[in-house]
Each structure stands twice: as structure tokens, then as C-alpha cells.
Design a protein around this motif. Structure first.
Motif, PDB file in Angstrom:
ATOM      1  N   VAL A 335     -25.584   4.040 -56.584  1.00  0.00           N
ATOM      2  CA  VAL A 335     -24.198   3.965 -56.134  1.00  0.00           C
ATOM      3  C   VAL A 335     -23.587   2.655 -56.596  1.00  0.00           C
ATOM      4  CG1 VAL A 335     -24.417   5.443 -54.097  1.00  0.00           C
ATOM      5  CG2 VAL A 335     -25.007   3.022 -53.935  1.00  0.00           C
ATOM      6  N   GLU A 336     -22.257   2.624 -56.624  1.00  0.00           N
ATOM      7  CA  GLU A 336     -21.550   1.406 -57.015  1.00  0.00           C
ATOM      8  C   GLU A 336     -20.199   1.382 -56.312  1.00  0.00           C
ATOM      9  OE1 GLU A 336     -20.483  -1.078 -61.118  1.00  0.00           O
ATOM     10  OE2 GLU A 336     -21.078   1.041 -61.197  1.00  0.00           O
ATOM     11  N   THR A 337     -19.798   0.216 -55.847  1.00  0.00           N
ATOM     12  CA  THR A 337     -18.508   0.076 -55.177  1.00  0.00           C
ATOM     13  C   THR A 337     -17.378   0.449 -56.125  1.00  0.00           C
ATOM     14  OG1 THR A 337     -19.402  -1.678 -53.778  1.00  0.00           O
ATOM     15  CG2 THR A 337     -17.014  -1.538 -53.933  1.00  0.00           C
ATOM     16  N   SER A 338     -16.441   1.277 -55.656  1.00  0.00           N
ATOM     17  CA  SER A 338     -15.338   1.758 -56.489  1.00  0.00           C
ATOM     18  C   SER A 338     -14.189   0.762 -56.517  1.00  0.00           C
ATOM     19  CB  SER A 338     -14.818   3.093 -55.939  1.00  0.00           C
ATOM     20  OG  SER A 338     -14.200   2.879 -54.669  1.00  0.00           O
ATOM     21  N   ALA A 339     -13.158   1.080 -57.302  1.00  0.00           N
ATOM     22  CA  ALA A 339     -11.970   0.237 -57.354  1.00  0.00           C
ATOM     23  C   ALA A 339     -11.315   0.148 -55.982  1.00  0.00           C
ATOM     24  CB  ALA A 339     -10.982   0.800 -58.387  1.00  0.00           C
ATOM     25  N   LEU A 340     -11.282   1.260 -55.271  1.00  0.00           N
ATOM     26  CA  LEU A 340     -10.717   1.256 -53.923  1.00  0.00           C
ATOM     27  C   LEU A 340     -11.572   0.414 -52.984  1.00  0.00           C
ATOM     28  CD1 LEU A 340      -8.536   2.329 -52.009  1.00  0.00           C
ATOM     29  CD2 LEU A 340      -9.989   4.310 -51.581  1.00  0.00           C
TER      30      LEU A 340
END
Length: 354
Positions: A335-340
């Protein structure tokens, strides 16, 4: 069944992959050709050459009558198209520009909202890679001609004709959900509108062709519903405008503008302190186990104590944040933190300092 064909590959691959999606009764190739006997008039190739991008055409069941073939209803078609795009090896990780004519524009909208509305998290990454959406004579509020066709029982119309009815209650919901995705994901939109009747009938009126996207004004094109997507040369307005739009699209969504403070405040109310820690650590792509291990993070930012969770709890938390659009899956285990998510972290930092 959705089909996907690459129709142009530049020597050096450009910033985007561009996918053209035909409308009701259309064809993956013939829809985009002013002369069906002359391959040199195939519009997607011109766009690919002028933008230095690979171009694709997507086909799907769009026959008007079941006498010819059966077709799926719009929401189902959106899922099918989404899966076809997501499963194409050559499009993995590629920023996308989607171009839809008529019903094709509605199919694009239905596909983009699927990860959020249907909780289809395996497609969240693809939806986040859409950087541009182009509507060409798309009936966002339906078409009166579809109403007329639906009344012809002898035509045995497919469900998609009913989807285009002017009184279809699904279309306003689709509009609302698409505008929410536009606001959160920050992709670009360009709209083209027909101005001439087709065989004496204005198939998509200007009001219905307007998606009401903030900051986007539909561009009128001197063409009817069928010819608007078949420019005769590269000097025509729709070609010049589309190429300019693609060149202006940004590859990454601007985190600061993904959502306003009101939206971020609502999101923050739905996230716990541990969710925020997860987002901070997840700014670098990682597996669930790595993100949540005691060895990786002994003490989280701002003094929160880190406690190890089981993999099941970690996956549940990740799925929650993905559902909210705050994280994006990278394969099946990462997983990776999104722009939002980045925007929410910035909002949280500012709130702590105030």
C-alpha cells in the motif's frame, strides 16, 4: 466482452497512454474514421503522433438492438471496462487519458466511480492513474432519441438504450459520484458538444452534453453526432483542442487541491490517530507487515505510541483507508499513501500547529 487494442506506439513512449472508447452502436475503429476505407483517416493515430503517446481503442457490447447482439447495462459495463484496462500488462502503472464518444463517455464515468461506490478496491490504483477525461457529445442527462428508440418494442433494444433515456434516474447519481471523484482525484476534463442535427435530429442537446464540471466550459464543434469524432484533417478544431488538452494535463494529481478544507475535515473525523500514523509511515510504499512492525517504527510522529497489530487488523485498516481514497494498493500486498492522503496529512499538521 471488452476488447483493447494498441493502435499506435511511438519510438519513445510519452507521458500518457490514451484510450478511445466508442459510443452506442459504434465500432472500436470505424467510430474514429472519416473514411472507413482509408486507414490514414484514423483519428487516434493522429493524436498519438502529435502527442508522442501510445493510443488504444477499447471495444465493448454497444449494439442498439438485441437482434444484433446482447449488451450489458451501464454500471455492469463500467466494471467490465475497468477490469479490461486494469488487466492490460502494457498499461500497468501508466497515467491515462480516456476519450469517450457519446455512451463511451458515460462508460468512462461508470468505470471511474466503481472503486469507490462498489468498494472494488483492486481497481483503486487504476482510477487514481486517470489524469484526463474527454467527453465528445456525451449525453450526461440522457437523450430524447433514446426515449423514442426504447418505445419501439420491435427493436428489442439492449439495456444501454434505456440507460440513455432522458428520465433515467441513474444518470443524476452517476453525475454526482463522478463530480466527487473529480474533486478528490484532481484529473482534468475537456468537453466537446455537437452543434448540428443528425438526419434532422439533435441527438445530444447542449444542456445534456454539459457535465457541469467546475471550471470546464463545453466547446461547441461544427459537426453532428456522428461526424464530431471523425475529423477530416489535423487542422480541425477538435483535433487541435484535444492535443492541446493532453499536452497540458499533469501526470500527478496536485495534493493541495485534491479536496477542500471541509472535505478534509470530514475525512479527519472518520480517521483515528492510528490511521494517521499509518498514512505517515505509508508515504513510502510498503507491505502491511513492514508498515506495522515494531522494528520499523518504535515511536510515531507527535509522540503517539506505536503498537503492533495483527496482519488481519492491518489489512482491515488498509482497506478502510483505501475505501476513503487515502491510500492506494500497489499490487496485492503493498500500500502507499495517496494524493488525498497526503493532503489530509498536511491538513492534520496545520490543525496541530494552530
Amino acid at each position: 466482452m471488452a476488447t483493447l487494442e494498441c493502435t499506435y506506439r511511438p519510438q519513445t513512449r510519452g507521458r500518457f497512454s490514451i484510450v478511445f472508447i466508442h459510443g452506442l452502436g459504434g465500432d472500436p475503429r470505424l467510430t474514429w474514421m472519416c473514411d472507413p476505407k482509408n486507414e490514414a483517416t484514423f483519428w487516434p493515430t493522429w493524436v498519438g503522433e502529435d502527442c508522442n503517446c501510445d493510443t488504444w481503442v477499447l471495444g465493448y457490447g454497444a449494439k442498439i438492438s438485441r437482434w444484433s447482439d446482447t449488451a450489458m447495462a451501464l454500471p455492469t459495463q463500467g466494471t467490465s471496462v475497468l477490469d479490461r484496462l486494469d488487466s492490460e500488462p502494457e498499461l500497468k502503472g501508466r497515467p491515462l487519458v480516456l476519450v469517450g464518444h457519446s455512451l463511451g463517455g458515460l462508460v468512462i464515468k461508470a468505470a471511474i466511480i466503481q472503486p469507490s461506490t462498489m468498494k472494488l478496491q483492486q481497481y483503486a490504483n487504476l482510477a487514481g492513474r486517470v489524469r484526463g477525461v474527454v467527453f465528445i457529445a456525451t449525453p450526461h442527462n440522457g437523450s430524447e432519441i433514446a426515449n423514442a428508440i426504447s418505445f419501439l418494442k420491435s427493436a428489442r433494444t439492449n439495456p444501454q438504450v434505456g440507460d440513455l433515456n432522458a428520465d433515467n434516474p441513474y444518470l443524476p447519481i452517476l453525475d454526482y459520484m463522478f463530480l466527487g471523484e473529480f474533486k478528490w482525484r484532481g484529473f482534468h476534463v475537456r468537453t466537446f458538444v455537437e452543434t448540428k442535427p443528425t438526419h434532422g435530429i439533435m441527438v445530444v442537446k447542449s444542456g445534456s452534453a454539459d457535465p457541469h464540471v467546475p471550471g470546464e466550459k463545453p466547446i461547441p464543434i461544427e459537426a453532428d453526432h456522428l461526424s464530431i469524432c471523425k475529423p477530416e484533417n489535423r487542422r480541425e478544431q477538435i483535433h487541435i483542442s484535444l492535443v492541446d488538452f493532453i499536452r497540458d494535463c499533469s501526470i500527478d494529481a496536485p495534493p493541495a487541491e485534491v479536496a477542500d478544507d471541509q472535505t478534509l475535515n470530514l475525512l479527519r473525523q472518520q480517521t483515528t490517530e492510528r490511521d494517521v500514523i499509518f498514512l505517515r509511515v505509508g508515504k513510502k510504499r510498503a507491505t502491511y507487515d513492514w508498515v506495522l512492525s515494531d522494528d520499523t517504527v518504535e515511536k510515531a510522529p507527535f509522540g503517539e505510541i506505536w503498537e503492533k497489530e495483527s496482519k488481519e487488523r492491518a489489512e482491515a485498516r488498509a482497506k478502510k483507508l483505501i475505501r476513503l481514497g487515502l491510500m492506494e494498493p500497489r499490487g496485492t500486498e503493498e500500500v502507499e499513501t495517496s494524493a488525498l492522503g497526503e493532503a489530509l496529512l498536511a491538513y492534520d499538521d496545520a490543525r496541530r500547529k494552530s
